[in-house]
Write a protein that holds these residues in place. Structure first.
Motif, PDB file in Angstrom:
ATOM      1  N   SER A  73     109.092  88.823 -29.044  1.00  0.00           N
ATOM      2  CA  SER A  73     108.707  90.217 -29.285  1.00  0.00           C
ATOM      3  C   SER A  73     107.327  90.518 -28.732  1.00  0.00           C
ATOM      4  N   ASP A  74     106.378  89.626 -28.992  1.00  0.00           N
ATOM      5  CA  ASP A  74     105.010  89.825 -28.534  1.00  0.00           C
ATOM      6  C   ASP A  74     104.937  89.841 -27.012  1.00  0.00           C
ATOM      7  N   ALA A  75     105.723  88.976 -26.369  1.00  0.00           N
ATOM      8  CA  ALA A  75     105.738  88.929 -24.905  1.00  0.00           C
ATOM      9  C   ALA A  75     106.319  90.215 -24.327  1.00  0.00           C
ATOM     10  N   ARG A  76     107.398  90.715 -24.910  1.00  0.00           N
ATOM     11  CA  ARG A  76     107.979  91.970 -24.418  1.00  0.00           C
ATOM     12  C   ARG A  76     107.012  93.138 -24.635  1.00  0.00           C
ATOM     13  N   ASN A  77     106.336  93.156 -25.775  1.00  0.00           N
ATOM     14  CA  ASN A  77     105.348  94.212 -26.030  1.00  0.00           C
ATOM     15  C   ASN A  77     104.222  94.169 -24.997  1.00  0.00           C
ATOM     16  N   ALA A  78     103.775  92.956 -24.658  1.00  0.00           N
ATOM     17  CA  ALA A  78     102.717  92.815 -23.653  1.00  0.00           C
ATOM     18  C   ALA A  78     103.186  93.343 -22.304  1.00  0.00           C
ATOM     19  N   GLY A  79     104.446  93.063 -21.969  1.00  0.00           N
ATOM     20  CA  GLY A  79     104.999  93.573 -20.722  1.00  0.00           C
ATOM     21  C   GLY A  79     105.073  95.086 -20.712  1.00  0.00           C
ATOM     22  N   LEU A  80     105.456  95.684 -21.835  1.00  0.00           N
ATOM     23  CA  LEU A  80     105.534  97.144 -21.934  1.00  0.00           C
ATOM     24  C   LEU A  80     104.163  97.790 -21.775  1.00  0.00           C
ATOM     25  N   LYS A  81     103.147  97.170 -22.366  1.00  0.00           N
ATOM     26  CA  LYS A  81     101.792  97.718 -22.246  1.00  0.00           C
ATOM     27  C   LYS A  81     101.320  97.729 -20.802  1.00  0.00           C
ATOM     28  N   ALA A  82     101.765  96.729 -20.040  1.00  0.00           N
ATOM     29  CA  ALA A  82     101.326  96.619 -18.647  1.00  0.00           C
ATOM     30  C   ALA A  82     102.196  97.419 -17.691  1.00  0.00           C
ATOM     31  N   ALA A  83     103.374  97.846 -18.135  1.00  0.00           N
ATOM     32  CA  ALA A  83     104.332  98.505 -17.244  1.00  0.00           C
ATOM     33  C   ALA A  83     103.846  99.897 -16.824  1.00  0.00           C
ATOM     34  N   THR A  84     104.006 100.201 -15.545  1.00  0.00           N
ATOM     35  CA  THR A  84     103.618 101.514 -15.022  1.00  0.00           C
ATOM     36  C   THR A  84     104.803 102.264 -14.411  1.00  0.00           C
ATOM     37  N   GLY A  85     106.004 101.687 -14.494  1.00  0.00           N
ATOM     38  CA  GLY A  85     107.172 102.281 -13.861  1.00  0.00           C
ATOM     39  C   GLY A  85     107.716 103.486 -14.614  1.00  0.00           C
ATOM     40  N   ASP A  86     108.586 104.217 -13.929  1.00  0.00           N
ATOM     41  CA  ASP A  86     109.278 105.351 -14.547  1.00  0.00           C
ATOM     42  C   ASP A  86     110.419 104.878 -15.431  1.00  0.00           C
ATOM     43  N   PHE A  87     110.949 103.676 -15.114  1.00  0.00           N
ATOM     44  CA  PHE A  87     112.072 103.096 -15.853  1.00  0.00           C
ATOM     45  C   PHE A  87     111.762 101.636 -16.144  1.00  0.00           C
ATOM     46  N   VAL A  88     112.490 101.075 -17.122  1.00  0.00           N
ATOM     47  CA  VAL A  88     112.258  99.694 -17.543  1.00  0.00           C
ATOM     48  C   VAL A  88     113.574  98.945 -17.638  1.00  0.00           C
ATOM     49  N   LEU A  89     113.569  97.721 -17.113  1.00  0.00           N
ATOM     50  CA  LEU A  89     114.645  96.748 -17.313  1.00  0.00           C
ATOM     51  C   LEU A  89     114.047  95.515 -17.990  1.00  0.00           C
ATOM     52  N   PHE A  90     114.738  94.972 -18.966  1.00  0.00           N
ATOM     53  CA  PHE A  90     114.355  93.691 -19.554  1.00  0.00           C
ATOM     54  C   PHE A  90     115.320  92.622 -19.050  1.00  0.00           C
ATOM     55  N   VAL A  91     114.767  91.510 -18.574  1.00  0.00           N
ATOM     56  CA  VAL A  91     115.582  90.372 -18.148  1.00  0.00           C
ATOM     57  C   VAL A  91     115.015  89.131 -18.815  1.00  0.00           C
ATOM     58  N   ASP A  92     115.843  88.375 -19.532  1.00  0.00           N
ATOM     59  CA  ASP A  92     115.384  87.124 -20.128  1.00  0.00           C
ATOM     60  C   ASP A  92     115.312  86.059 -19.043  1.00  0.00           C
ATOM     61  N   SER A  93     114.325  85.173 -19.150  1.00  0.00           N
ATOM     62  CA  SER A  93     113.975  84.288 -18.040  1.00  0.00           C
ATOM     63  C   SER A  93     114.948  83.142 -17.809  1.00  0.00           C
ATOM     64  N   ASP A  94     115.931  82.950 -18.686  1.00  0.00           N
ATOM     65  CA  ASP A  94     116.960  81.947 -18.407  1.00  0.00           C
ATOM     66  C   ASP A  94     118.268  82.600 -17.958  1.00  0.00           C
ATOM     67  N   ASP A  95     118.248  83.924 -17.767  1.00  0.00           N
ATOM     68  CA  ASP A  95     119.422  84.662 -17.294  1.00  0.00           C
ATOM     69  C   ASP A  95     119.208  85.076 -15.839  1.00  0.00           C
ATOM     70  N   TRP A  96     120.195  85.769 -15.258  1.00  0.00           N
ATOM     71  CA  TRP A  96     120.010  86.356 -13.949  1.00  0.00           C
ATOM     72  C   TRP A  96     120.835  87.627 -13.826  1.00  0.00           C
ATOM     73  N   ILE A  97     120.551  88.427 -12.795  1.00  0.00           N
ATOM     74  CA  ILE A  97     121.211  89.718 -12.632  1.00  0.00           C
ATOM     75  C   ILE A  97     121.832  89.829 -11.234  1.00  0.00           C
ATOM     76  N   ALA A  98     122.855  90.686 -11.117  1.00  0.00           N
ATOM     77  CA  ALA A  98     123.519  90.922  -9.841  1.00  0.00           C
ATOM     78  C   ALA A  98     122.580  91.682  -8.900  1.00  0.00           C
ATOM     79  N   PRO A  99     122.708  91.483  -7.579  1.00  0.00           N
ATOM     80  CA  PRO A  99     121.780  92.115  -6.620  1.00  0.00           C
ATOM     81  C   PRO A  99     121.740  93.637  -6.701  1.00  0.00           C
ATOM     82  N   GLU A 100     122.856  94.263  -7.073  1.00  0.00           N
ATOM     83  CA  GLU A 100     122.931  95.720  -7.082  1.00  0.00           C
ATOM     84  C   GLU A 100     122.623  96.333  -8.440  1.00  0.00           C
ATOM     85  N   MET A 101     122.203  95.537  -9.429  1.00  0.00           N
ATOM     86  CA  MET A 101     122.043  96.056 -10.785  1.00  0.00           C
ATOM     87  C   MET A 101     121.092  97.256 -10.849  1.00  0.00           C
ATOM     88  N   ALA A 102     119.875  97.087 -10.371  1.00  0.00           N
ATOM     89  CA  ALA A 102     118.878  98.156 -10.469  1.00  0.00           C
ATOM     90  C   ALA A 102     119.345  99.411  -9.728  1.00  0.00           C
TER      91      ALA A 102
END
Length: 358
Positions: A73-102
């Motif tokens: 939770s604390d790590a995700r909150n830190a990421g949110l504080k630093a985020a400057t984008g118009d949109f947000v995606l969360f990805v856990d570091s032991d997972d992966w996403i398809a190339p076209e996801m975003a």
């Protein structure tokens, strides 16, 4: 597509040295290029901090935050504080996403003027087996807020996971996640749903969730069980607060989910060997209170669930234990019977064929 829009991808990193590379590669390889990739090193004790810095040198879109360990939770909150984008995606570091996801999720966000977009996901097991978790057949489904609450309660097409979703950044408060609590997704999802009006559910699989045999969901401790109950209680209380005039179908979904979770938690209190007798008693008392408002017949329960539920409601521990061993234990007699039938049917068929031609 609105190419000028920036997507912040927040990746909390802790003790995932073996999995970090495929995760980061899947993000930097997105067909949508305007990304801000925030790797939050949560005081990881392995080589992850150095790996994060190496990735930042390879791709200028990557920013690395190093912090003392404070939990997911604390790590995700830190990421949110630093985020400057118009949109947000969360990805856990032991997972992966398809190339076209975003790209696909942003396209849907713009086309349907949605506040939140979610895709389907596949669970990946240590032996390499993959299991798609839901298939709704229709390519795109558009929902309103009340429909989403009902789907959250059903926990099939829409789960409480914060990953596999694209969010409008302006709808996410910086200190969104409860620090020190597990099952933080469940704590916040009803609140996030209330902030949105239009939701899009895509039937395509863009997220690959790596099943971790040692993860929080698999580690049954007193803290995890209590955190799970806390999250359940808050989620259901939020939904009741946001939907004071709940239609019957939604009430039935809530009762069924409440009954199922009461059954699972009561089972854990019964069989988990790491609990002390006092912890077991405390969990039982909380589960009993959680199930107090439920009718005797929970909507949607099958016969074995109804029997098990009634036995633990009546506090018939011996009978409930026997029923658990017969039907609910992962190595129960029914599983053994099905495996025996699967082995026997081909053998019988082969013997019958040999008799026919002999």
């Amino acid at each position: 597509m609105e190419q000028e829009k920036l997507i912040s991808v927040i990746v909390p990193v802790y003790n995932v040295e073996a999995f970090l590379e495929p995760c980061v590669r899947s993000i930097i390889g997105q067909t949508y290029r305007r990304l801000e990739i925030i790797l939050v090193d949560d005081g990881s004790p392995d080589n992850c901090p150095q790996l994060c810095e190496q990735w930042a040198q390879k791709d200028e879109r990557i920013r690395v935050l190093h912090k003392e360990n404070g939990g997911l939770s604390d790590a995700r909150n830190a990421g949110l504080k630093a985020a400057t984008g118009d949109f947000v995606l969360f990805v856990d570091s032991d997972d992966w996403i398809a190339p076209e996801m975003a790209e696909k999720m942003l396209d849907a966000m713009v086309e349907y003027k949605a506040d939140m977009v979610l895709c389907q996901y596949t669970e990946v097991f240590p032996n390499g087996k993959m299991l798609r978790k839901y298939d709704g057949k229709r390519a795109v489904r558009v929902y309103g807020r009340q429909e989403m609450f009902k789907l959250l309660l059903e926990d099939l097409e829409v789960t409480n996971h914060v990953w596999r979703r694209l969010y409008k950044r302006k709808l996410l408060p910086e200190n969104l996640f409860p620090v020190g609590k597990n099952f933080e997704d469940m704590y916040v999802m009803a609140e996030l749903t209330e902030k949105c009006e239009t939701f899009v559910s895509l039937n395509d699989v863009y997220y690959y969730y790596r099943a971790n045999p040692d993860g929080i969901m698999k580690t049954k401790t007193s803290k995890n069980l209590n955190d799970y109950l806390d999250a359940l209680e808050k989620s259901h209380a939020d939904i009741c607060r946001f939907c004071p005039e709940m239609p019957k179908a939604m009430q039935d979904s809530m009762r069924r989910m409440r009954g199922l979770t009461a059954t699972y938690l009561w089972e854990d209190a019964l069989v988990v060997p790491t609990l002390t007798s006092q912890e077991r008693k405390q969990i039982r008392e909380r589960v009993d209170k959680w199930a107090d408002m439920l009718p005797e017949e929970v909507p949607g329960f099958n016969a074995r669930q109804r029997t098990y539920y009634r036995l633990f409601q009546e506090n018939d521990l011996r009978a409930a234990w026997i029923w658990y061993e017969l039907w609910f234990n992962q190595n129960n007699w029914w599983c053994h019977l099905k495996k025996a039938v699967k082995r026997a049917v081909p053998l019988l068929a082969r013997n019958a064929a040999e008799d026919t031609f002999s």
